[in-house]
Design an enzyme around this catalytic site. Structure first.
Site, mmCIF file in Angstrom:
data_model
loop_
_atom_site.group_PDB
_atom_site.id
_atom_site.type_symbol
_atom_site.label_atom_id
_atom_site.label_comp_id
_atom_site.label_asym_id
_atom_site.label_seq_id
_atom_site.Cartn_x
_atom_site.Cartn_y
_atom_site.Cartn_z
ATOM 1 N N GLU A 187 43.863 49.292 43.166
ATOM 2 C CA GLU A 187 44.173 49.282 44.877
ATOM 3 C C GLU A 187 45.367 48.645 45.147
ATOM 4 O OE1 GLU A 187 40.221 50.405 46.943
ATOM 5 O OE2 GLU A 187 40.444 48.211 46.884
ATOM 6 N N SER A 193 37.649 52.669 55.044
ATOM 7 C CA SER A 193 37.866 53.133 56.104
ATOM 8 C C SER A 193 37.945 54.607 56.340
ATOM 9 C CB SER A 193 39.193 52.514 56.701
ATOM 10 O OG SER A 193 40.282 52.894 55.901
ATOM 11 N N GLY A 206 43.623 53.802 51.133
ATOM 12 C CA GLY A 206 44.223 54.919 52.010
ATOM 13 C C GLY A 206 43.769 56.181 51.894
ATOM 14 N N ASN A 266 32.849 51.596 49.847
ATOM 15 C CA ASN A 266 33.014 50.235 50.115
ATOM 16 C C ASN A 266 32.514 49.968 51.921
ATOM 17 O OD1 ASN A 266 33.088 47.578 50.381
ATOM 18 N ND2 ASN A 266 35.091 47.671 49.620
ATOM 19 N N HIS A 312 37.580 42.015 44.542
ATOM 20 C CA HIS A 312 38.058 43.028 45.354
ATOM 21 C C HIS A 312 39.614 42.374 46.271
ATOM 22 C CE1 HIS A 312 38.937 45.291 49.036
ATOM 23 N NE2 HIS A 312 38.385 46.382 48.688
ATOM 24 N N ILE A 369 45.896 49.525 51.427
ATOM 25 C CA ILE A 369 44.276 49.405 52.021
ATOM 26 C C ILE A 369 44.298 49.644 53.406
ATOM 27 C CG2 ILE A 369 42.344 47.962 52.004
ATOM 28 C CD1 ILE A 369 43.158 46.762 49.127
HETATM 29 O O1 G3P Z 1 37.476 49.010 48.493
HETATM 30 C C1 G3P Z 1 38.257 50.107 49.015
HETATM 31 C C2 G3P Z 1 39.283 49.650 49.475
HETATM 32 O O2 G3P Z 1 39.674 48.444 49.641
HETATM 33 C C3 G3P Z 1 40.027 50.769 50.225
HETATM 34 O O3 G3P Z 1 40.100 50.658 51.779
HETATM 35 O O4 G3P Z 1 39.956 51.514 53.923
HETATM 36 O O5 G3P Z 1 42.087 51.873 52.360
HETATM 37 O O6 G3P Z 1 39.805 53.152 52.066
HETATM 38 P P1 G3P Z 1 40.541 51.896 52.291
#
Ligand code: G3P
Length: 231
Positions: free
Chosen positions: A148, A210, A188, A16, A100, A153
């Site tokens: 999630e 990220s 994460g 994403n 999301h 996140i």
């Molecule tokens: O859509 C993916 C997301 O919400 C996870 O974000 O930065 O923790 O990989 P991240």
């Protein structure tokens, strides 16, 4: 535009792009080319979800599945400012994220969005913040549900390490309602071990942002993910 035939297969990595500057415009295209190279080299399905405006260029220049980050279910016509499913398809995407944590939707809107997407042959990946919400949404029979936990996140602490029970229970609960819905997890995820654990816990892929987009060396991370998926 001509949409290339790119197939989504499981297990997969769905990247994403969110609204990170690191994945906007040319940088997003370069990242998609890296994703494509690793995906082909390791024979692993990797999907990118760029911002709307970047979908046409990425979808036309790269042969991997492209998703949008959201869409609106209103029918074509007088709906100013909405992102129609037709426009997503026309842009070259083959699916979309929905609901999301950073773009939550009412249940009836999720239902309409899934219906409209399906009519157009767009795949749907519906996000859920808990196992129970995931179970409730799976009654709508989306192609994928991605669990999630919002607090993880962007934290760098992976759901598979910090909350393995959430993945396990989500798989069990979602499959009990909709056996054809694929269960993903995210939040994460930063290395191959996070991916491997997620798969061992029954997940059929990961949703990541990220950990790839903001990585010093995204190629290295993507390789790590691909190796994990090939184990
Ligand atoms: O859509 C993916 C997301 O919400 C996870 O974000 O930065 O923790 O990989 P991240």
């Amino acid at each position: 535009m001509t949409v290339k035939q790119v197939k989504v297969a499981y297990p997969l990595v769905l990247i994403n792009y969110k609204t990170y500057l690191e994945s906007l415009g040319n940088r997003g295209l370069l990242l998609a080319k890296t994703v494509e190279r690793i995906s082909k080299e390791y024979g692993v399905c990797m999907v990118v979800a760029p911002q709307f405006v970047d979908i046409p260029r990425i979808a036309s220049e790269v042969s991997i599945p492209v998703f949008s980050q959201h869409l609106d279910p209103e029918p074509a016509g007088s709906h100013t400012g909405h992102i129609s499913p037709e426009s997503i398809k026309e842009a070259g995407a083959c699916g979309t994220l929905l609901n999301h944590s950073e773009r939550r939707l009412r249940a009836d809107i999720i239902e309409d969005s899934i219906k409209r997407s399906r009519e157009l042959g767009l795949l749907t990946c519906v996000c859920a913040n808990t196992s129970l919400i995931g179970k409730a949404l799976s009654i709508l029979n989306p192609d994928m549900v991605a669990i999630e936990p919002p607090e993880l996140i962007g934290s760098g602490i992976s759901v598979s390490k910090a909350k393995p029970e959430v993945i396990r229970s989500s798989v069990e609960m979602i499959k009990s309602v909709s056996s054809t819905t694929h269960v993903l997890c995210g939040a994460g995820i930063t290395d191959g071990m996070d991916v491997l654990r997620a798969i061992e816990l029954g997940s059929e892929g990961v949703l990541v942002a990220s950990g790839v987009v903001k990585a010093k060396d995204p190629e290295k991370i993507l390789k790590d993910f691909a190796i994990a998926l090939n184990q």
